[in-house]
Design an enzyme around this catalytic site. Sequence first.
Site, PDB file in Angstrom:
ATOM      1  N   ASN A   7     -38.809 114.982  86.603  1.00 50.56           N
ATOM      2  CA  ASN A   7     -39.365 113.919  85.757  1.00 50.56           C
ATOM      3  C   ASN A   7     -39.053 114.263  84.294  1.00 50.56           C
ATOM      4  OD1 ASN A   7     -41.281 112.711  83.946  1.00 50.56           O
ATOM      5  ND2 ASN A   7     -42.466 112.041  85.712  1.00 50.56           N
ATOM      6  N   ASP A   9     -39.900 112.425  81.545  1.00 52.22           N
ATOM      7  CA  ASP A   9     -40.749 111.690  80.588  1.00 52.22           C
ATOM      8  C   ASP A   9     -40.967 112.454  79.284  1.00 52.22           C
ATOM      9  OD1 ASP A   9     -41.118 109.797  82.543  1.00 52.22           O
ATOM     10  OD2 ASP A   9     -43.235 110.255  82.911  1.00 52.22           O
ATOM     11  N   HIS A  10     -41.206 113.783  79.423  1.00 49.45           N
ATOM     12  CA  HIS A  10     -41.628 114.504  78.211  1.00 49.45           C
ATOM     13  C   HIS A  10     -40.477 114.846  77.275  1.00 49.45           C
ATOM     14  CE1 HIS A  10     -45.606 114.067  79.387  1.00 49.45           C
ATOM     15  NE2 HIS A  10     -45.486 114.789  80.484  1.00 49.45           N
ATOM     16  N   ARG A  18     -40.657 111.405  66.665  1.00 49.16           N
ATOM     17  CA  ARG A  18     -39.954 111.081  65.420  1.00 49.16           C
ATOM     18  C   ARG A  18     -39.341 109.687  65.439  1.00 49.16           C
ATOM     19  NH1 ARG A  18     -38.928 115.491  61.904  1.00 49.16           N
ATOM     20  NH2 ARG A  18     -40.876 116.635  62.031  1.00 49.16           N
ATOM     21  N   HIS A  43     -41.448 107.473  84.245  1.00 45.02           N
ATOM     22  CA  HIS A  43     -42.589 106.560  84.298  1.00 45.02           C
ATOM     23  C   HIS A  43     -42.507 105.646  83.078  1.00 45.02           C
ATOM     24  CE1 HIS A  43     -47.286 106.192  84.629  1.00 45.02           C
ATOM     25  NE2 HIS A  43     -46.679 105.023  84.630  1.00 45.02           N
ATOM     26  N   ARG A  45     -44.336 103.422  81.118  1.00 48.32           N
ATOM     27  CA  ARG A  45     -45.744 103.051  80.955  1.00 48.32           C
ATOM     28  C   ARG A  45     -45.876 101.763  80.165  1.00 48.32           C
ATOM     29  NH1 ARG A  45     -49.444 107.569  81.899  1.00 48.32           N
ATOM     30  NH2 ARG A  45     -50.985 106.120  81.101  1.00 48.32           N
ATOM     31  N   ARG A  49     -45.223 104.869  75.730  1.00 41.91           N
ATOM     32  CA  ARG A  49     -45.461 106.039  74.873  1.00 41.91           C
ATOM     33  C   ARG A  49     -44.331 107.064  74.953  1.00 41.91           C
ATOM     34  NH1 ARG A  49     -50.415 109.062  77.986  1.00 41.91           N
ATOM     35  NH2 ARG A  49     -51.388 107.031  77.788  1.00 41.91           N
ATOM     36  N   HIS A  50     -43.593 107.080  76.065  1.00 44.00           N
ATOM     37  CA  HIS A  50     -42.457 108.012  76.119  1.00 44.00           C
ATOM     38  C   HIS A  50     -41.184 107.277  76.574  1.00 44.00           C
ATOM     39  CE1 HIS A  50     -44.142 108.360  80.137  1.00 44.00           C
ATOM     40  NE2 HIS A  50     -45.042 109.256  79.811  1.00 44.00           N
ATOM     41  N   GLU A  70     -41.440 105.344  88.291  1.00 44.82           N
ATOM     42  CA  GLU A  70     -42.895 105.266  88.470  1.00 44.82           C
ATOM     43  C   GLU A  70     -43.390 104.070  87.678  1.00 44.82           C
ATOM     44  OE1 GLU A  70     -45.097 108.679  87.308  1.00 44.82           O
ATOM     45  OE2 GLU A  70     -43.859 110.022  88.479  1.00 44.82           O
ATOM     46  N   THR A 100     -52.180 111.777  81.184  1.00 44.62           N
ATOM     47  CA  THR A 100     -51.164 111.637  82.222  1.00 44.62           C
ATOM     48  C   THR A 100     -51.828 110.891  83.375  1.00 44.62           C
ATOM     49  OG1 THR A 100     -49.648 112.827  83.699  1.00 44.62           O
ATOM     50  CG2 THR A 100     -51.726 113.922  83.206  1.00 44.62           C
ATOM     51  N   THR A 101     -51.068 110.620  84.449  1.00 47.90           N
ATOM     52  CA  THR A 101     -51.643 109.871  85.560  1.00 47.90           C
ATOM     53  C   THR A 101     -52.833 110.652  86.132  1.00 47.90           C
ATOM     54  OG1 THR A 101     -49.384 109.211  86.031  1.00 47.90           O
ATOM     55  CG2 THR A 101     -51.042 108.657  87.681  1.00 47.90           C
ATOM     56  N   GLU A 151     -46.538 109.673  98.002  1.00 44.88           N
ATOM     57  CA  GLU A 151     -46.447 110.906  97.221  1.00 44.88           C
ATOM     58  C   GLU A 151     -47.873 111.451  97.130  1.00 44.88           C
ATOM     59  OE1 GLU A 151     -44.624 110.679  93.334  1.00 44.88           O
ATOM     60  OE2 GLU A 151     -45.495 112.606  92.739  1.00 44.88           O
ATOM     61  N   HIS A 191     -47.383 116.487  90.862  1.00 45.78           N
ATOM     62  CA  HIS A 191     -48.362 116.493  89.767  1.00 45.78           C
ATOM     63  C   HIS A 191     -48.956 117.884  89.576  1.00 45.78           C
ATOM     64  CE1 HIS A 191     -51.014 114.973  86.709  1.00 45.78           C
ATOM     65  NE2 HIS A 191     -50.346 113.831  86.791  1.00 45.78           N
ATOM     66  N   GLY A 192     -48.714 118.414  88.396  1.00 51.63           N
ATOM     67  CA  GLY A 192     -49.283 119.707  88.037  1.00 51.63           C
ATOM     68  C   GLY A 192     -48.587 120.899  88.684  1.00 51.63           C
ATOM     69  N   GLY A 213     -42.404 117.519  86.458  1.00 51.51           N
ATOM     70  CA  GLY A 213     -41.990 117.200  85.094  1.00 51.51           C
ATOM     71  C   GLY A 213     -42.416 118.227  84.073  1.00 51.51           C
ATOM     72  N   HIS A 214     -43.704 118.260  83.755  1.00 45.98           N
ATOM     73  CA  HIS A 214     -44.197 118.993  82.590  1.00 45.98           C
ATOM     74  C   HIS A 214     -43.789 120.462  82.568  1.00 45.98           C
ATOM     75  CE1 HIS A 214     -47.176 120.807  79.861  1.00 45.98           C
ATOM     76  NE2 HIS A 214     -46.980 119.685  79.183  1.00 45.98           N
TER      77      HIS A 214
HETATM   78  N1  PXP Z   1     -45.751 112.401  90.255  1.00 40.40           N
HETATM   79  C1  PXP Z   1     -46.365 111.393  89.613  1.00 40.40           C
HETATM   80  C2  PXP Z   1     -46.702 110.161  90.373  1.00 40.40           C
HETATM   81  C3  PXP Z   1     -46.672 111.480  88.239  1.00 40.40           C
HETATM   82  O1  PXP Z   1     -47.277 110.459  87.622  1.00 40.40           O
HETATM   83  C4  PXP Z   1     -46.287 112.640  87.549  1.00 40.40           C
HETATM   84  C5  PXP Z   1     -46.552 112.734  86.078  1.00 40.40           C
HETATM   85  O2  PXP Z   1     -45.764 111.831  85.398  1.00 40.40           O
HETATM   86  C6  PXP Z   1     -45.641 113.654  88.251  1.00 40.40           C
HETATM   87  C7  PXP Z   1     -45.402 113.532  89.614  1.00 40.40           C
HETATM   88  C8  PXP Z   1     -45.182 114.909  87.591  1.00 40.40           C
HETATM   89  O3  PXP Z   1     -46.299 115.641  87.161  1.00 40.40           O
HETATM   90  P1  PXP Z   1     -46.086 116.882  86.206  1.00 40.40           P
HETATM   91  O4  PXP Z   1     -45.540 116.358  84.904  1.00 40.40           O
HETATM   92  O5  PXP Z   1     -47.469 117.449  86.077  1.00 40.40           O
HETATM   93  O6  PXP Z   1     -45.119 117.800  86.883  1.00 40.40           O
END
Ligand code: PXP
Length: 246
Positions: A7, A9-10, A18, A43, A45, A49-50, A70, A100-101, A151, A191-192, A213-214
Amino acid sequence: MTRLNVNVDHVATVRQARGGIEPDPVLAAYLAELAGAEGIVVHLREDRRHIQERDVWMLRETVKTKLNLEMAPTDPMVKIAADIRPDMATLVPEKRQELTTEGGLDTAGNPKEIKSVVKRLRKEGIFVSLFIDPDPAQIKAAAATGAEMVEIHTGAYADAPDEAGKEAELSRIRKAVGKAYAAGLRVSAGHGLDYFNVVRIAEIEGIEELNIGHSIISRAITAGMDLAVRDMTDLIRAGSLQGPGV
Ligand code: PXP
């Protein structure tokens, strides 16, 4: 073998800080694929935002593995997905104020609404996944929507403060994976997840892919810091040795 989808996004979060053109999530996605990612996740949104629409359009052109969009289960997002035609869409809940979600989609609470969105996306030829908590009621409801995949939300496992809590969450996830398979669903998770907690999730049989992602973007920034600073100090040194006016 469990596949990794990255992912990005970040990367866009840093760009949006910026409002310029770098870093570009499209380039990050390309590098992630070269490094072995088997899918790219973004994602889009409601508050943009990103990730921006431009990113998703460009990723549609450039991603060679699989593009997973997403999205909230809303009319505007269904229209965008139908135009861009990602390889798959993951329906997620969305609240404006969240960082985040938070939590999975409440499919059991809104079965008609989710079923109708799934139907519209599938009619466009888009593979659909639902992001849900490892909860038997949500899995049953997900299977009834016509979605192909779920998921499983691993956030509670990632956030569990101690070993007993982690074990309890892993057990919920294992049961959820089994129930999803029995209901004819394919399964991913995310997630996480990070470099410390991913192995115990990767060990679970039946999870086809992980969406992360993160932690990966964080490591990309920290692992790249040394080179980034060296490149800058080299330029500054070269400039100061040349002196003024050169
Ligand atoms: N899966 C879904 C559905 C999410 O919304 C996210 C966060 O955007 C992730 C996975 C990835 O989560 P993380 O950024 O904590 O790895």
